[in-house]
Write a protein that holds these residues in place. Structure first.
Motif, PDB file in Angstrom:
ATOM      1  N   GLN A 109     -25.834  25.228 104.260  1.00  0.00           N
ATOM      2  CA  GLN A 109     -26.412  26.323 104.716  1.00  0.00           C
ATOM      3  C   GLN A 109     -25.060  27.451 104.749  1.00  0.00           C
ATOM      4  OE1 GLN A 109     -27.780  25.302 108.766  1.00  0.00           O
ATOM      5  NE2 GLN A 109     -29.809  25.151 107.998  1.00  0.00           N
ATOM      6  N   ALA A 110     -23.953  26.604 105.161  1.00  0.00           N
ATOM      7  CA  ALA A 110     -22.781  27.556 105.165  1.00  0.00           C
ATOM      8  C   ALA A 110     -22.443  28.006 103.647  1.00  0.00           C
ATOM      9  CB  ALA A 110     -21.739  26.884 105.650  1.00  0.00           C
ATOM     10  N   PHE A 111     -22.702  27.190 102.727  1.00  0.00           N
ATOM     11  CA  PHE A 111     -22.482  27.718 101.354  1.00  0.00           C
ATOM     12  C   PHE A 111     -23.422  28.816 100.979  1.00  0.00           C
ATOM     13  CE2 PHE A 111     -21.980  26.605  96.694  1.00  0.00           C
ATOM     14  CZ  PHE A 111     -20.666  26.876  96.527  1.00  0.00           C
ATOM     15  N   ALA A 112     -24.526  28.620 101.304  1.00  0.00           N
ATOM     16  CA  ALA A 112     -25.795  29.605 100.710  1.00  0.00           C
ATOM     17  C   ALA A 112     -25.300  31.004 101.401  1.00  0.00           C
ATOM     18  CB  ALA A 112     -26.988  29.110 101.044  1.00  0.00           C
ATOM     19  N   THR A 117     -22.341  35.214  93.974  1.00  0.00           N
ATOM     20  CA  THR A 117     -21.095  35.668  93.366  1.00  0.00           C
ATOM     21  C   THR A 117     -19.711  35.171  94.267  1.00  0.00           C
ATOM     22  OG1 THR A 117     -22.104  37.843  92.833  1.00  0.00           O
ATOM     23  CG2 THR A 117     -19.750  37.791  92.861  1.00  0.00           C
ATOM     24  N   THR A 118     -19.743  35.059  95.503  1.00  0.00           N
ATOM     25  CA  THR A 118     -18.845  34.567  96.016  1.00  0.00           C
ATOM     26  C   THR A 118     -18.538  33.129  95.925  1.00  0.00           C
ATOM     27  OG1 THR A 118     -19.011  36.084  97.797  1.00  0.00           O
ATOM     28  CG2 THR A 118     -17.802  34.163  98.658  1.00  0.00           C
ATOM     29  N   MET A 119     -19.796  32.297  95.738  1.00  0.00           N
ATOM     30  CA  MET A 119     -19.967  30.854  95.499  1.00  0.00           C
ATOM     31  C   MET A 119     -19.213  30.709  94.291  1.00  0.00           C
ATOM     32  SD  MET A 119     -23.543  29.338  96.375  1.00  0.00           S
ATOM     33  CE  MET A 119     -24.692  30.588  97.098  1.00  0.00           C
ATOM     34  N   GLN A 120     -19.746  31.527  93.045  1.00  0.00           N
ATOM     35  CA  GLN A 120     -19.056  31.293  91.824  1.00  0.00           C
ATOM     36  C   GLN A 120     -17.597  31.451  91.677  1.00  0.00           C
ATOM     37  OE1 GLN A 120     -20.453  29.840  89.304  1.00  0.00           O
ATOM     38  NE2 GLN A 120     -22.535  29.995  90.284  1.00  0.00           N
ATOM     39  N   VAL A 121     -17.024  32.556  92.436  1.00  0.00           N
ATOM     40  CA  VAL A 121     -15.458  32.885  92.365  1.00  0.00           C
ATOM     41  C   VAL A 121     -14.883  31.691  93.303  1.00  0.00           C
ATOM     42  CG1 VAL A 121     -14.070  34.376  93.430  1.00  0.00           C
ATOM     43  CG2 VAL A 121     -16.000  35.231  92.214  1.00  0.00           C
ATOM     44  N   MET A 122     -15.596  31.214  94.359  1.00  0.00           N
ATOM     45  CA  MET A 122     -15.014  30.512  95.163  1.00  0.00           C
ATOM     46  C   MET A 122     -14.622  28.799  94.372  1.00  0.00           C
ATOM     47  SD  MET A 122     -15.870  28.744  99.112  1.00  0.00           S
ATOM     48  CE  MET A 122     -16.767  27.276  98.803  1.00  0.00           C
ATOM     49  N   ILE A 123     -15.801  28.370  93.743  1.00  0.00           N
ATOM     50  CA  ILE A 123     -15.661  27.230  92.843  1.00  0.00           C
ATOM     51  C   ILE A 123     -14.754  27.437  91.802  1.00  0.00           C
ATOM     52  CG2 ILE A 123     -17.118  25.717  91.320  1.00  0.00           C
ATOM     53  CD1 ILE A 123     -19.822  26.498  93.272  1.00  0.00           C
ATOM     54  N   ALA A 124     -14.737  28.516  91.015  1.00  0.00           N
ATOM     55  CA  ALA A 124     -13.926  28.600  89.990  1.00  0.00           C
ATOM     56  C   ALA A 124     -12.507  28.556  90.469  1.00  0.00           C
ATOM     57  CB  ALA A 124     -14.025  29.961  89.549  1.00  0.00           C
TER      58      ALA A 124
END
Length: 140
Positions: A109-112, A117-124
């Motif tokens: 839930q927190a990740f979603a 865009t933020t998820m992709q940037v954070m993972i990278a």
């Protein structure tokens, strides 16, 4: 900038610590339980140490406690009788299931909430940081 990153990283770990305390277990025990619960195969203490980076003595004490509570059982491994495989008992699975489901649901839930865009940037970014940090802390 790094101080902010470090503070956030520390607070994420503190959230897990608070959750573990609410459950009446240590953060280390919660980590070990995660490894055991989420594994499709029986795990060994060595595997738990590798996944959590906890000392062997800590993992041994955690597993001994889980055995005493009836949450896990130990069985000799056919290929190496000195190694014991660790499996959740039915009681252990019933204990762990709501804990793991709540934790996983909260993480997802927190990740979603971040947005794609933020998820992709954070993972990278965290992946690049991890590689750079390992390379600079432990040069070849």
């Amino acid at each position: 900038m790094f101080a902010r990153f470090h503070r956030h990283w520390t607070e994420i770990n503190a959230a897990y610590e608070r959750y573990a305390r609410k459950l009446g277990v240590s953060y280390s025990a919660l980590q070990a339980l995660c490894v055991i619960y989420n594994s499709d195969v029986a795990v060994t203490q060595r595997m738990i140490c590798g996944a959590t980076h906890l000392p062997k003595t800590t993992v041994h004490a955690i597993i001994a406690g889980f055995v005493k509570q009836g949450y896990v059982e130990l069985r000799e491994m056919a290929e190496d009788r000195r190694q014991k495989c660790i499996r959740l008992t039915d009681e252990g699975r019933a204990y762990a299931k709501p804990i793991m489901e709540h934790m996983s649901r909260s993480e997802m839930q927190a990740f979603a909430m971040l947005g794609e865009t933020t998820m992709q940037v954070m993972i990278a970014g965290i992946g690049e940081y991890q590689e750079n940090f390992n390379r600079t802390l432990n040069p070849q």
